[in-house]
Design a protein around this motif. Structure first.
Motif, PDB file in Angstrom:
ATOM      1  N   LYS A   1      -1.328  -2.561  -7.498  1.00 55.66           N
ATOM      2  CA  LYS A   1      -2.742  -2.482  -7.118  1.00 55.66           C
ATOM      3  C   LYS A   1      -3.440  -3.838  -7.255  1.00 55.66           C
ATOM      4  O   LYS A   1      -4.318  -4.159  -6.453  1.00 55.66           O
ATOM      5  CB  LYS A   1      -3.467  -1.416  -7.932  1.00 55.66           C
ATOM      6  CG  LYS A   1      -3.184  -0.013  -7.432  1.00 55.66           C
ATOM      7  CD  LYS A   1      -4.078   1.003  -8.092  1.00 55.66           C
ATOM      8  CE  LYS A   1      -3.916   2.347  -7.399  1.00 55.66           C
ATOM      9  NZ  LYS A   1      -4.902   3.322  -7.855  1.00 55.66           N
TER      10      LYS A   1
ATOM     11  N   GLU B   1       0.828  -1.211   0.000  1.00 52.34           N
ATOM     12  CA  GLU B   1       0.000   0.000   0.000  1.00 52.34           C
ATOM     13  C   GLU B   1       0.861   1.260   0.000  1.00 52.34           C
ATOM     14  O   GLU B   1       0.588   2.207  -0.749  1.00 52.34           O
ATOM     15  CB  GLU B   1      -0.934  -0.016   1.213  1.00 52.34           C
ATOM     16  CG  GLU B   1      -2.102   0.910   1.075  1.00 52.34           C
ATOM     17  CD  GLU B   1      -3.144   0.685   2.161  1.00 52.34           C
ATOM     18  OE1 GLU B   1      -4.121   1.447   2.147  1.00 52.34           O
ATOM     19  OE2 GLU B   1      -2.998  -0.212   3.005  1.00 52.34           O
TER      20      GLU B   1
ATOM     21  N   ARG C   1      -4.464  -9.453  -1.622  1.00 53.02           N
ATOM     22  CA  ARG C   1      -3.928  -8.925  -0.362  1.00 53.02           C
ATOM     23  C   ARG C   1      -3.762 -10.011   0.699  1.00 53.02           C
ATOM     24  O   ARG C   1      -2.770 -10.024   1.423  1.00 53.02           O
ATOM     25  CB  ARG C   1      -4.870  -7.827   0.128  1.00 53.02           C
ATOM     26  CG  ARG C   1      -4.593  -7.268   1.463  1.00 53.02           C
ATOM     27  CD  ARG C   1      -5.636  -6.272   1.906  1.00 53.02           C
ATOM     28  NE  ARG C   1      -6.449  -5.817   0.785  1.00 53.02           N
ATOM     29  CZ  ARG C   1      -7.138  -4.709   0.744  1.00 53.02           C
ATOM     30  NH1 ARG C   1      -7.161  -3.925   1.766  1.00 53.02           N
ATOM     31  NH2 ARG C   1      -7.849  -4.370  -0.301  1.00 53.02           N
TER      32      ARG C   1
ATOM     33  N   HIS D   1      -2.606  -5.610  -4.137  1.00 47.88           N
ATOM     34  CA  HIS D   1      -3.310  -5.031  -2.995  1.00 47.88           C
ATOM     35  C   HIS D   1      -4.817  -5.309  -3.041  1.00 47.88           C
ATOM     36  O   HIS D   1      -5.412  -5.687  -2.030  1.00 47.88           O
ATOM     37  CB  HIS D   1      -3.057  -3.527  -2.938  1.00 47.88           C
ATOM     38  CG  HIS D   1      -3.753  -2.850  -1.811  1.00 47.88           C
ATOM     39  ND1 HIS D   1      -3.400  -3.046  -0.497  1.00 47.88           N
ATOM     40  CD2 HIS D   1      -4.800  -1.996  -1.798  1.00 47.88           C
ATOM     41  CE1 HIS D   1      -4.203  -2.338   0.285  1.00 47.88           C
ATOM     42  NE2 HIS D   1      -5.057  -1.689  -0.483  1.00 47.88           N
ATOM     43  N   ASN D   2      -5.417  -5.124  -4.197  1.00 49.23           N
ATOM     44  CA  ASN D   2      -6.876  -5.220  -4.292  1.00 49.23           C
ATOM     45  C   ASN D   2      -7.401  -6.645  -4.411  1.00 49.23           C
ATOM     46  O   ASN D   2      -8.466  -6.947  -3.876  1.00 49.23           O
ATOM     47  CB  ASN D   2      -7.389  -4.391  -5.473  1.00 49.23           C
ATOM     48  CG  ASN D   2      -7.154  -2.912  -5.284  1.00 49.23           C
ATOM     49  OD1 ASN D   2      -7.043  -2.417  -4.167  1.00 49.23           O
ATOM     50  ND2 ASN D   2      -7.047  -2.195  -6.386  1.00 49.23           N
ATOM     51  N   GLN D   3      -6.683  -7.504  -5.115  1.00 44.11           N
ATOM     52  CA  GLN D   3      -7.211  -8.836  -5.377  1.00 44.11           C
ATOM     53  C   GLN D   3      -6.517  -9.960  -4.618  1.00 44.11           C
ATOM     54  O   GLN D   3      -7.102 -11.024  -4.429  1.00 44.11           O
ATOM     55  CB  GLN D   3      -7.152  -9.144  -6.871  1.00 44.11           C
ATOM     56  CG  GLN D   3      -8.066  -8.257  -7.678  1.00 44.11           C
ATOM     57  CD  GLN D   3      -8.035  -8.607  -9.156  1.00 44.11           C
ATOM     58  OE1 GLN D   3      -7.606  -9.678  -9.556  1.00 44.11           O
ATOM     59  NE2 GLN D   3      -8.496  -7.685  -9.978  1.00 44.11           N
TER      60      GLN D   3
END
Length: 152
Positions: A135, A71, A142, A138-140
């Motif tokens: 990302k 992040e 994590r 992080h988004n999918q």
């Protein structure tokens, strides 16, 4: 010389070990040496062992970004992006006088070469591809420790 940062899913055992028996390259992004060094200066890489087969102790090591830094790395990359956006806008648009929004240059403008535009696009592409890979992690992925951001 550029390198890449790869988002890779390894097979994982219940003990947390990662195995090369089943891997999936989810996404990859090229990164310049200078940008990679800047990231490594702020976010230390961790060494992960990848085992050759279940039950085997034969392994090799890969360098990865820590999941806990993803992040913050995204914020850093976005800050770099904004800095380059400002710089590129100033270099490409402000030379005509007035504000950039009032006098957006066209490709046919005498002071903007195709090479300048191409260089700007390349810088943006490098950063946006890298931001995309971080990302995704992080988004999918994590909470999936079998998916790593590997430097390669």
């Amino acid at each position: 010389m550029s390198q890449s940062i790869n988002l890779v899913k390894y097979e994982a055992a219940n003990d947390g070990k990662l195995y090369e028996t089943k891997t999936d390259l989810i996404e990859t992004a090229f990164v310049t040496s200078s940008l990679l060094e800047e990231l490594k200066g702020q976010f230390s890489l961790t060494e992960k062992n990848i085992f050759e087969a279940l039950g085997s102790e034969d392994h090799y090591s890969i360098d990865c970004f820590n999941d806990s830094d993803v992040e913050a790395a995204i914020r850093k990359l976005e800050d770099i992006f904004l800095s380059i956006l400002k710089s590129e806008g100033k270099n490409l648009c402000d030379e005509r006088g007035g504000t950039a929004s009032e006098n957006l240059p066209s490709k046919l403008s005498a002071h903007i070469s195709s090479q300048d535009i191409g260089d700007s696009i390349s810088r943006f592409r490098t950063l946006t591809n890298l931001i995309h890979v971080f990302k995704l992690k992080h988004n999918q992925f994590r909470t999936d420790n079998s998916v790593v951001l590997k430097v390669g």
